[in-house]
Design an enzyme around this catalytic site. Structure first.
Site, mmCIF file in Angstrom:
data_model
loop_
_atom_site.group_PDB
_atom_site.id
_atom_site.type_symbol
_atom_site.label_atom_id
_atom_site.label_comp_id
_atom_site.label_asym_id
_atom_site.label_seq_id
_atom_site.Cartn_x
_atom_site.Cartn_y
_atom_site.Cartn_z
ATOM 1 N N LYS A 30 -3.565 1.444 8.506
ATOM 2 C CA LYS A 30 -3.651 0.264 7.634
ATOM 3 C C LYS A 30 -2.319 -0.458 7.566
ATOM 4 O O LYS A 30 -1.264 0.171 7.608
ATOM 5 C CB LYS A 30 -3.983 0.697 6.193
ATOM 6 C CG LYS A 30 -5.380 1.192 5.975
ATOM 7 C CD LYS A 30 -5.585 1.450 4.477
ATOM 8 C CE LYS A 30 -6.982 1.943 4.205
ATOM 9 N NZ LYS A 30 -7.203 2.203 2.776
ATOM 10 N N ARG A 50 -6.526 -8.751 -10.121
ATOM 11 C CA ARG A 50 -7.161 -10.061 -10.372
ATOM 12 C C ARG A 50 -8.617 -9.836 -10.703
ATOM 13 O O ARG A 50 -9.094 -8.712 -10.701
ATOM 14 C CB ARG A 50 -7.064 -10.895 -9.100
ATOM 15 C CG ARG A 50 -7.659 -10.098 -7.910
ATOM 16 C CD ARG A 50 -7.906 -10.927 -6.699
ATOM 17 N NE ARG A 50 -8.112 -10.098 -5.515
ATOM 18 C CZ ARG A 50 -9.267 -9.576 -5.146
ATOM 19 N NH1 ARG A 50 -10.348 -9.739 -5.880
ATOM 20 N NH2 ARG A 50 -9.361 -8.852 -4.046
ATOM 21 N N LYS A 73 0.820 -1.224 0.000
ATOM 22 C CA LYS A 73 0.000 0.000 0.000
ATOM 23 C C LYS A 73 0.856 1.278 0.000
ATOM 24 O O LYS A 73 0.457 2.289 -0.573
ATOM 25 C CB LYS A 73 -0.967 0.002 1.184
ATOM 26 C CG LYS A 73 -2.135 -0.975 1.020
ATOM 27 C CD LYS A 73 -3.209 -0.760 2.088
ATOM 28 C CE LYS A 73 -4.159 -1.933 2.217
ATOM 29 N NZ LYS A 73 -5.064 -2.118 1.090
ATOM 30 N N HIS A 89 -15.284 -4.022 6.858
ATOM 31 C CA HIS A 89 -14.551 -3.528 5.686
ATOM 32 C C HIS A 89 -14.566 -4.533 4.541
ATOM 33 O O HIS A 89 -13.692 -4.514 3.669
ATOM 34 C CB HIS A 89 -13.101 -3.166 6.026
ATOM 35 C CG HIS A 89 -12.977 -2.155 7.138
ATOM 36 N ND1 HIS A 89 -13.506 -0.899 7.048
ATOM 37 C CD2 HIS A 89 -12.414 -2.238 8.358
ATOM 38 C CE1 HIS A 89 -13.249 -0.244 8.171
ATOM 39 N NE2 HIS A 89 -12.599 -1.039 8.987
ATOM 40 N N GLY A 102 -9.324 -6.381 4.600
ATOM 41 C CA GLY A 102 -9.732 -5.609 5.780
ATOM 42 C C GLY A 102 -8.888 -5.917 7.015
ATOM 43 O O GLY A 102 -9.178 -5.441 8.107
HETATM 44 P P1 ADP Z 1 -8.117 -4.033 2.106
HETATM 45 O O1 ADP Z 1 -6.940 -4.010 1.182
HETATM 46 O O2 ADP Z 1 -7.790 -4.644 3.431
HETATM 47 O O3 ADP Z 1 -9.359 -4.587 1.490
HETATM 48 P P2 ADP Z 1 -8.851 -1.262 1.513
HETATM 49 O O4 ADP Z 1 -7.809 -0.233 1.560
HETATM 50 O O5 ADP Z 1 -9.267 -1.758 0.177
HETATM 51 O O6 ADP Z 1 -8.410 -2.509 2.437
HETATM 52 O O7 ADP Z 1 -10.150 -0.765 2.283
HETATM 53 C C1 ADP Z 1 -11.239 -1.621 2.597
HETATM 54 C C2 ADP Z 1 -12.441 -0.801 2.984
HETATM 55 O O8 ADP Z 1 -12.175 0.027 4.116
HETATM 56 C C3 ADP Z 1 -12.906 0.193 1.918
HETATM 57 O O9 ADP Z 1 -13.760 -0.412 0.982
HETATM 58 C C4 ADP Z 1 -13.629 1.238 2.744
HETATM 59 O O10 ADP Z 1 -14.923 0.805 3.120
HETATM 60 C C5 ADP Z 1 -12.803 1.307 3.993
HETATM 61 N N1 ADP Z 1 -11.771 2.370 3.896
HETATM 62 C C6 ADP Z 1 -10.519 2.217 3.417
HETATM 63 N N2 ADP Z 1 -9.833 3.373 3.466
HETATM 64 C C7 ADP Z 1 -10.671 4.289 3.969
HETATM 65 C C8 ADP Z 1 -10.556 5.696 4.297
HETATM 66 N N3 ADP Z 1 -9.418 6.353 4.109
HETATM 67 N N4 ADP Z 1 -11.641 6.323 4.816
HETATM 68 C C9 ADP Z 1 -12.791 5.651 5.031
HETATM 69 N N5 ADP Z 1 -12.952 4.341 4.779
HETATM 70 C C10 ADP Z 1 -11.916 3.656 4.247
#
Ligand code: ADP
Length: 503
Positions: A161, A296, A120, A238, A168
């Site tokens: 994160k 993917r 990330k 998430h 999630g």
């Molecule tokens: P992962 O790679 O673990 O799936 P993501 O970065 O794709 O994580 O985020 C998963 C979910 O978390 C998103 O779909 C959203 O609902 C929430 N999310 C992620 N980043 C943010 C943020 N900066 N603000 C609010 N919600 C977020």
């Protein structure tokens, strides 16, 4: 690049996505070979394949994640290509590289693109350089002191994160400075445990946000296009459970801007194949920010298929064979009608979405015009706790969003699933919710509207009949009430009917 002829594909996955890929192969006249763990010997994807090879014990590390055994199965079966599906090895750059080194085609992007997007911090850096907006945040030094300083600069609430994150995992919100230390410690622990890498990044936490993602396709000849968006804001932990296309939020102007940003993101990492660029949209500011790119096929790809009339798995196979994108796809096209997908999970929405396992006594999927079901199980199958509890995806397509919701409500009402706890009724209640119907879908929807959700007594007739039969058949228990054996599926059913938590 010269087109390669793929005559046989090894499907390195299980469940509904393996079944889906097998179907695409059959339609294209390509032979396919399935693989399975000992727990999946009788699973649907094995029954649907004309050839299947056992990988090893049930644990994913011994089977679906065991790269060497999968490569051996490919060699043994004479497959020229491997389709990884989603999850398992699909975003593992080392596996993609090993496949190519073994002289096989990996149906997905090159290992370098997977690597660039799998981290990330690195992805944020590359996207910034490519002019794609990222969430205000921090992806530099990852020691606690630097993170605390960065958090103060960004402002609260903050989302912590895992750099290596996915699914999630390793994600924590700190609402104010007082919560930061605990959030950092918890995210580090979880990240170390899940990914063996405790590095963290910070992002401003956007309240009332929407998750909107763009499907892209890129060929090996320099053409990259997008196929519009999917809105995936209805999430628990998430993780998505309902997706739709188009997004109720986007107009054609925002769609075009986000589409171009997604294409730029893919081009910045030399992407080929099908991929998804995820954005978080702040509806108040009308701003969108890059979240991550999934390198993917997505679980929710059918809503794009229904609103474009395309088959994404077949396109993946064509792109992996180095065929150019068909010229007809290169111009932007508005979405055709509206599609919604509900993910039917073996899980308990009244108990923190805890996964459930057990026998599928009866599964009768809905059918009718505009209804598609991508299922990994049939009546008589067993669901174990070894793997993701996704049972099936119910997808509907209709002329507009209101008709699609009505079609989904009817489809869910017609679905019969007996024998194990599922989120079927929860999905129905979301479809009925006025906020969902008005398109007010934000990532906080479930917390906001469904937090105290309990199953009601509005059960389909099949469940009532089955429960009545079970109580007639069962001997009277301690309290004079019919009682099934504690591990009997009928017990779960009776508990469900009587509103007791199932054991
Ligand atoms: P992962 O790679 O673990 O799936 P993501 O970065 O794709 O994580 O985020 C998963 C979910 O978390 C998103 O779909 C959203 O609902 C929430 N999310 C992620 N980043 C943010 C943020 N900066 N603000 C609010 N919600 C977020």
């Amino acid at each position: 690049m010269e087109p390669v002829e793929i005559r046989k594909i090894l499907v390195a996955n299980r469940g509904e996505i393996a079944v889906r890929i097998l179907r695409a192969c059959r339609e294209m006249g390509i032979s396919a070979v399935a693989v399975y763990s000992q727990a999946d010997e009788h699973a649907l994807h094995v029954r649907r394949a004309s050839e299947a090879i056992e990988l090893g014990p049930a644990a994913p590390s011994e089977s679906y994640l065991h790269a060497a055994r999968i490569l051996q199965a490919a060699r043994q079966s004479g497959a020229q290509a491997i389709h990884p599906g989603y999850g398992f090895l699909s975003e593992n750059a080392a596996f993609a590289r090993a496949v190519v080194q073994a002289g096989l085609v990996f149906i997905g992007p090159g290992a370098a693109a997977i690597e660039a997007m799998g981290d990330k911090a690195r992805a944020r850096e590359q996207m910034q350089a490519a002019g794609v907006p990222v969430v205000p945040g921090h992806h530099g030094a990852a020691d606690d002191q630097s993170l605390a300083e960065a958090a103060r600069r960004i402002g609260f609430p903050i989302l912590v994160k895992a750099t290596a994150g996915g699914g999630g995992k390793g994600m924590r919100i700190a609402h104010d400075e007082g919560e930061l230390d605990e959030a950092l410690a918890a995210a580090r622990r979880e990240a170390e445990h899940a990914f063996g890498d405790d590095r963290l990044i910070l992002e401003k936490y956007i309240r009332g946000a929407r998750h909107v993602e763009i499907q892209i396709l890129a060929d090996a000849h320099g053409n990259t296009i997008h196929l519009n968006e999917r809105e995936c804001s209805i999430q628990r932990r998430h993780q998505k459970i309902i997706e739709e296309a188009p997004s109720p939020l986007l107009d054609s102007e925002l769609r075009a801007r986000m589409g171009s940003a997604a294409v730029a993101a893919a081009q910045a990492v030399g992407y080929t194949g099908a991929g998804t660029v995820e954005f978080i949209v702040d509806p108040e500011e009308g701003a969108y920010y890059f979240l991550e790119m999934n390198t993917r096929l997505q679980v929710e790809h059918p809503v794009t298929e229904m609103t474009t009339g395309l088959d994404l798995v077949q396109l993946q196979i064509q792109l992996a064979s180095a065929q150019p994108l068909p010229a007809a796809l290169r111009a932007a096209r508005p979405p055709l009608g509206h599609a919604i997908e509900c993910r039917l999970y073996a899980e308990d929405p009244a108990n923190q979405f805890l996964p459930a396992a057990g026998p599928v006594l009866r599964f009768r999927p809905p059918e009718g015009p505009g209804i598609r079901v991508d299922s990994g199980v049939e009546s008589g199958d067993q669901v174990t706790t070894h793997y993701d509890p996704l049972l099936a995806k119910i997808i509907v397509h209709a002329a507009d969003r209101d008709s699609a919701i009505r079609r989904m409500q009817a489809a869910l009402r017609d679905t019969v699933l007996l024998g194990l706890t599922s989120n079927l009724e929860f999905l129905q209640d979301i479809q009925r919710h006025p906020a969902f119907q008005r398109g007010l879908t934000t990532t906080g929807f479930i917390e906001e509207h469904m937090a105290d959700w309990q199953p009601g007594s509005d059960l389909p007739i099949e469940v009532l009949v089955a429960a009545a039969l079970a109580s007639r058949a069962a001997p009277a228990g301690r309290h004079g009430r019919p009682e099934a054996a504690p591990d009997s599926p009928w017990q779960t059913l009776l508990d469900f009917r009587l509103g007791r938590p199932s054991t």
